[in-house]
Design a protein around this motif. Structure first.
Motif, PDB file in Angstrom:
ATOM      1  N   MET A   1       8.056  23.338 -14.858  1.00  0.00           N
ATOM      2  CA  MET A   1       8.186  23.229 -13.413  1.00  0.00           C
ATOM      3  C   MET A   1       9.113  24.339 -12.915  1.00  0.00           C
ATOM      4  N   ASP A   2       8.704  24.982 -11.843  1.00  0.00           N
ATOM      5  CA  ASP A   2       9.518  26.049 -11.254  1.00  0.00           C
ATOM      6  C   ASP A   2      10.371  25.457 -10.128  1.00  0.00           C
ATOM      7  N   ILE A   3      11.620  25.146 -10.464  1.00  0.00           N
ATOM      8  CA  ILE A   3      12.531  24.524  -9.494  1.00  0.00           C
ATOM      9  C   ILE A   3      12.732  25.409  -8.269  1.00  0.00           C
ATOM     10  N   GLY A   4      12.658  26.718  -8.451  1.00  0.00           N
ATOM     11  CA  GLY A   4      12.866  27.661  -7.355  1.00  0.00           C
ATOM     12  C   GLY A   4      11.829  27.560  -6.246  1.00  0.00           C
ATOM     13  N   LYS A   5      10.643  27.043  -6.561  1.00  0.00           N
ATOM     14  CA  LYS A   5       9.609  26.866  -5.527  1.00  0.00           C
ATOM     15  C   LYS A   5       9.884  25.631  -4.668  1.00  0.00           C
ATOM     16  N   LEU A   6      10.538  24.631  -5.262  1.00  0.00           N
ATOM     17  CA  LEU A   6      10.826  23.381  -4.558  1.00  0.00           C
ATOM     18  C   LEU A   6      12.182  23.416  -3.869  1.00  0.00           C
ATOM     19  N   SER A   9      16.858  28.636  -1.365  1.00  0.00           N
ATOM     20  CA  SER A   9      18.259  28.858  -0.977  1.00  0.00           C
ATOM     21  C   SER A   9      18.588  28.238   0.382  1.00  0.00           C
ATOM     22  N   ASP A  10      17.582  28.027   1.211  1.00  0.00           N
ATOM     23  CA  ASP A  10      17.795  27.423   2.538  1.00  0.00           C
ATOM     24  C   ASP A  10      17.918  25.903   2.481  1.00  0.00           C
ATOM     25  N   ARG A  11      17.707  25.334   1.322  1.00  0.00           N
ATOM     26  CA  ARG A  11      17.689  23.872   1.192  1.00  0.00           C
ATOM     27  C   ARG A  11      18.888  23.340   0.423  1.00  0.00           C
ATOM     28  N   ILE A  12      20.017  24.018   0.552  1.00  0.00           N
ATOM     29  CA  ILE A  12      21.211  23.650  -0.207  1.00  0.00           C
ATOM     30  C   ILE A  12      22.419  23.522   0.704  1.00  0.00           C
ATOM     31  N   SER A  13      23.227  22.496   0.442  1.00  0.00           N
ATOM     32  CA  SER A  13      24.536  22.369   1.080  1.00  0.00           C
ATOM     33  C   SER A  13      25.577  22.331  -0.035  1.00  0.00           C
ATOM     34  N   PHE A  14      26.450  23.336  -0.051  1.00  0.00           N
ATOM     35  CA  PHE A  14      27.490  23.392  -1.079  1.00  0.00           C
ATOM     36  C   PHE A  14      28.684  22.518  -0.730  1.00  0.00           C
ATOM     37  N   ASN A  15      28.671  21.948   0.476  1.00  0.00           N
ATOM     38  CA  ASN A  15      29.795  21.128   0.908  1.00  0.00           C
ATOM     39  C   ASN A  15      29.315  20.044   1.872  1.00  0.00           C
ATOM     40  N   LEU A  16      28.745  18.990   1.323  1.00  0.00           N
ATOM     41  CA  LEU A  16      28.279  17.892   2.171  1.00  0.00           C
ATOM     42  C   LEU A  16      29.457  17.288   2.929  1.00  0.00           C
ATOM     43  N   LYS A  17      29.234  16.981   4.188  1.00  0.00           N
ATOM     44  CA  LYS A  17      30.270  16.361   5.027  1.00  0.00           C
ATOM     45  C   LYS A  17      30.193  14.832   4.964  1.00  0.00           C
ATOM     46  N   ALA A  18      29.079  14.317   4.494  1.00  0.00           N
ATOM     47  CA  ALA A  18      28.807  12.876   4.470  1.00  0.00           C
ATOM     48  C   ALA A  18      29.893  12.090   3.755  1.00  0.00           C
ATOM     49  N   ARG A  19      30.101  10.864   4.255  1.00  0.00           N
ATOM     50  CA  ARG A  19      31.072   9.961   3.641  1.00  0.00           C
ATOM     51  C   ARG A  19      30.398   8.755   2.986  1.00  0.00           C
ATOM     52  N   ASN A  20      29.089   8.607   3.229  1.00  0.00           N
ATOM     53  CA  ASN A  20      28.360   7.505   2.607  1.00  0.00           C
ATOM     54  C   ASN A  20      26.916   7.922   2.339  1.00  0.00           C
ATOM     55  N   ILE A  78      12.673  20.029  -2.327  1.00  0.00           N
ATOM     56  CA  ILE A  78      13.931  19.387  -2.688  1.00  0.00           C
ATOM     57  C   ILE A  78      15.036  19.971  -1.826  1.00  0.00           C
ATOM     58  N   ALA A  79      15.891  19.095  -1.305  1.00  0.00           N
ATOM     59  CA  ALA A  79      17.146  19.526  -0.678  1.00  0.00           C
ATOM     60  C   ALA A  79      18.250  19.077  -1.618  1.00  0.00           C
ATOM     61  N   PHE A  80      19.260  19.916  -1.799  1.00  0.00           N
ATOM     62  CA  PHE A  80      20.330  19.625  -2.737  1.00  0.00           C
ATOM     63  C   PHE A  80      21.674  19.745  -2.040  1.00  0.00           C
ATOM     64  N   GLY A  81      22.529  18.752  -2.273  1.00  0.00           N
ATOM     65  CA  GLY A  81      23.862  18.779  -1.695  1.00  0.00           C
ATOM     66  C   GLY A  81      24.927  18.454  -2.723  1.00  0.00           C
ATOM     67  N   ILE A  82      26.080  19.106  -2.563  1.00  0.00           N
ATOM     68  CA  ILE A  82      27.222  18.880  -3.434  1.00  0.00           C
ATOM     69  C   ILE A  82      28.342  18.269  -2.605  1.00  0.00           C
ATOM     70  N   TYR A 139      23.128  30.137  -4.833  1.00  0.00           N
ATOM     71  CA  TYR A 139      21.790  29.672  -5.197  1.00  0.00           C
ATOM     72  C   TYR A 139      21.470  30.069  -6.644  1.00  0.00           C
ATOM     73  N   ASN A 140      21.834  31.279  -7.023  1.00  0.00           N
ATOM     74  CA  ASN A 140      21.577  31.735  -8.388  1.00  0.00           C
ATOM     75  C   ASN A 140      22.324  30.902  -9.421  1.00  0.00           C
ATOM     76  N   ASP A 141      23.536  30.457  -9.084  1.00  0.00           N
ATOM     77  CA  ASP A 141      24.285  29.578  -9.987  1.00  0.00           C
ATOM     78  C   ASP A 141      23.501  28.295 -10.242  1.00  0.00           C
ATOM     79  N   ILE A 142      22.875  27.778  -9.202  1.00  0.00           N
ATOM     80  CA  ILE A 142      22.104  26.540  -9.322  1.00  0.00           C
ATOM     81  C   ILE A 142      20.871  26.761 -10.195  1.00  0.00           C
ATOM     82  N   LEU A 143      20.152  27.833  -9.919  1.00  0.00           N
ATOM     83  CA  LEU A 143      18.958  28.133 -10.728  1.00  0.00           C
ATOM     84  C   LEU A 143      19.337  28.338 -12.195  1.00  0.00           C
ATOM     85  N   LYS A 144      20.413  29.043 -12.455  1.00  0.00           N
ATOM     86  CA  LYS A 144      20.856  29.288 -13.835  1.00  0.00           C
ATOM     87  C   LYS A 144      21.187  27.971 -14.537  1.00  0.00           C
TER      88      LYS A 144
END
Length: 148
Positions: A1-6, A9-20, A78-82, A139-144
């Protein structure tokens, strides 16, 4: 599976603000909406939250993998948040979640969400992958992290 297609780089939050959990899901849905992958935030959220009510997608190890299959989704993505602080996600192990992957698939996609879930879960079972993702700065750190 090619994670990069799903997961672009526009679908990432490196700092989610959410509390729940719900705020985190809203934040990730907004990312997919802005990227044009979903066309109705409310409908898609209903699908995701329905799944969460059945069984929490907080799988342990600081990981949440909410997902939804819905007509509002134009293409599998896929959207990804940290979250550095961690979010209460009703996880199986009772621990906060730091890594959240929101999987979105169209209704007509058969078992695509199961394939994506399986792929992500297998990778995240390795503590070194989880650690690299939490520390990711690009984004490259995530793909790696997924490729190693």
């Amino acid at each position: 599976m090619d994670i990069g297609k799903l997961l672009t780089s526009d679908r990432i939050s490196f700092n989610l603000k959410a509390r729940n959990k719900e705020e985190a899901i809203d934040e990730l849905i907004e990312i997919l909406y802005r990227d044009g992958v979903i066309n109705n935030k409310k409908n898609f959220k209903l699908a995701v939250m329905k799944r969460e009510k059945e069984f929490s997608t907080g799988i342990g190890y600081g990981i949440g993998i909410p997902h939804g299959k819905n007509e509002a989704v134009k293409e599998a993505s896929i959207a990804f948040g940290i979250s550095k602080d961690g979010i209460d996600f009703d996880s199986m192990d009772g621990q906060p979640v730091n890594l959240i992957f929101l999987i979105a698939v169209p209704n007509k996609s058969d078992d695509m969400h199961l394939k994506i879930l399986s792929y992500i879960s297998r990778r995240l079972m390795h503590s070194d992958v989880r650690e690299k993702l939490i520390k990711a700065q690009s984004y490259n750190d995530i793909l790696k992290a997924f490729q190693e």
